[in-house]
Write an enzyme that holds these catalytic residues in place. Structure first.
Site, PDB file in Angstrom:
ATOM      1  N   SER B  49      30.020  10.473  46.780  1.00 18.72           N
ATOM      2  CA  SER B  49      29.878  11.928  46.785  1.00 18.72           C
ATOM      3  C   SER B  49      31.267  12.555  46.740  1.00 18.72           C
ATOM      4  O   SER B  49      32.176  12.108  47.444  1.00 18.72           O
ATOM      5  CB  SER B  49      29.113  12.372  48.042  1.00 18.72           C
ATOM      6  OG  SER B  49      28.825  13.751  47.966  1.00 18.72           O
ATOM      7  N   GLU B  50      31.436  13.600  45.902  1.00 21.91           N
ATOM      8  CA  GLU B  50      32.763  14.183  45.647  1.00 21.91           C
ATOM      9  C   GLU B  50      33.507  14.587  46.910  1.00 21.91           C
ATOM     10  O   GLU B  50      34.729  14.578  46.945  1.00 21.91           O
ATOM     11  CB  GLU B  50      32.662  15.462  44.783  1.00 21.91           C
ATOM     12  CG  GLU B  50      32.166  15.288  43.399  1.00 21.91           C
ATOM     13  CD  GLU B  50      30.684  15.557  43.329  1.00 21.91           C
ATOM     14  OE1 GLU B  50      29.920  14.825  43.991  1.00 21.91           O
ATOM     15  OE2 GLU B  50      30.295  16.481  42.602  1.00 21.91           O
TER      16      GLU B  50
END
Lengths: 219, 221
Positions: B49-50
């Site tokens: 996840s960023e």
């Protein structure tokens, strides 16, 4: 030795209107809410805010937007904050959108003594408009300048009196490298421990880049 | 027409077949998120996840949400054993540095060369690109997971994107409820189609030229 622990009131007195603020957090997670609330108790405004996003209208950086304290937002995403979009369309708020990885790396470059970065992200899109390009080993890169600010407002989990910082899970995000990229770095912390109370292995941001500490609600 | 609720499941299940055991994958918001629940038995992937995590686990049960364990869409998530936390610079080092095996994203438009537009509609919707430009530029494989037409029934696969591009890097695969296209240097190649449909119907729903793979087959449901 300089004492780094200050009060919320001392904090807000140091922040002048019109200052450029790096603010940590990702959709409010890892944003120093107490510092933002303290600024909102004053009438200061006209800030340039550099952050990943403007969160939600009633949360984190979104509160600064909703109360019209921001003249320019340099962010990667405003999709969760209709108020930011409304003020942008009205023309009362300037919004500069930057790809998230480019934004992170430009701030990191600013704090790490670099003039900028070369990135393939944005080549061939509207992001490249007006920016110099370089070919290196047959690949094209955009030249993106480093970002620095007057203040970095961070949220950390634990600090010792020197200002060594640790972070809670995903609240880390932009807080680490933003600490390096400001003239004055201020961290809101959940827990204060004595010097020697942090294992050197758990320190994520070293005290040398932290100027002030403010104890949060849970301290 | 394939109903929208059915379509999302079709798309997610087909995309889920694209991964090898141990792949590091970033899933975008919407249909791409559903892919995690559709993995074939024996395939474990590591979700990135960023906002700075690898080894993301499912949404925790009610009452077990941690305020600082969130995904890039601000939802509460969990860590699987072996998960890792890092800052946004490291997170985009993984993305831009070519360390993600795949990214799965939605699209507003994809054109017949494989270019993707998914971050703004000038004058109407300007959410910002977030991490999308870095993901499409840097991931080893870019998979578009989207409904074949938009809410007005207009094709999303077009001759040339009119909306601002996300990257000049072409996507690798386009998966819709009707069709699967591989993107080659020559353009789009239809490799699979829905048995509820036909190549003729897909041509009618697609505003771009595509070639047909000689080994064309139906999508396994």
């Amino acid at each position: 030795m300089k004492k780094k622990l200050i009060t919320l009131h001392e904090f807000s007195e140091r922040i002048p209107s019109g200052a450029t603020l790096l603010i940590g957090g990702f959709l409010g997670d890892g944003t120093p809410d107490l510092l933002i609330d303290e600024i909102l108790k004053t009438d200061k405004g006209g800030f340039t805010v550099i952050a990943n996003d403007t969160a939600f209208p009633d949360q984190g950086i979104g509160k600064l937007i909703s109360q019209k304290r921001v003249k320019k937002a340099i962010v990667s995403h405003i999709g969760t904050n209709p108020e930011t979009q409304k003020q942008m369309i009205e023309g009362s708020l300037i919004v500069e959108l930057i790809p998230q990885g480019t934004l992170a790396e430009r701030i990191r470059a600013g704090g790490f003594g670099l003039g900028g970065i070369l990135t393939p992200t944005g080549i061939g899109t509207i992001v490249e408009n007006g920016k110099p390009k370089l070919h290196i080993d047959g690949k094209e890169y955009l030249v993106e300048s480093a970002i620095k600010a007057d203040f970095a407002l961070l949220k950390a989990k634990k600090a010792d009196f020197y200002g060594n910082l640790t972070f809670a899970y995903t609240a880390r995000n932009f807080n680490t490298f933003m600490a390096f990229a400001a003239n004055c770095t201020i961290a809101e912390i959940d827990e204060l421990v004595p010097i020697g109370g942090l294992n050197p292995e758990e320190v994520v941001v070293p005290h040398a880049v932290v100027d002030c500490l403010i104890r949060g609600n849970r301290s | 027409m394939i109903a929208e609720d059915k379509a999302k499941g079709y798309i997610a299940r087909r995309v889920a077949k694209e991964f090898k055991d141990g792949d590091v994958v970033n899933l975008g918001i919407g249909i791409p998120t559903l892919v995690a629940n559709c993995l074939p038995p024996g395939i474990q992937i590591f979700l990135h996840s960023e906002n700075g995590l690898l080894g993301m686990g499912p949404i925790p049960p009610e009452g077990y949400e941690h305020p600082n364990i969130r995904n890039a869409g601000s939802s509460s998530v969990s860590f699987l054993p072996g998960g890792a936390i890092f800052d946004s610079a490291v997170s985009f080092g993984l993305i831009r540095g070519g360390h993600l095996d795949a990214t799965v994203l939605g699209a507003l438009e994809v054109d017949e060369k494989g270019h993707l537009a998914n971050w703004m509609v000038p004058g109407k919707m300007i959410p910002g690109m977030g991490g999308a430009m870095d993901l499409v530029t840097g991931a080893k494989r870019v998979i578009v997971a989207m409904t074949h037409v938009n809410k007005n029934g207009s094709p999303k696969i077009v001759k040339t994107c009119l909306l601002p591009l996300t990257s000049i890097r072409k996507v690798d695969l386009i998966v819709t409820e009707y069709a699967v296209f591989r993107v080659e240097d020559t353009g789009l190649v239809l490799i699979e189609y829905s048995e509820e449909s036909s190549v003729e119907e897909i041509k009618g729903l697609t505003a771009a030229h595509f070639d047909i793979d000689p080994r064309l087959k139906t999508i396994e449901r």
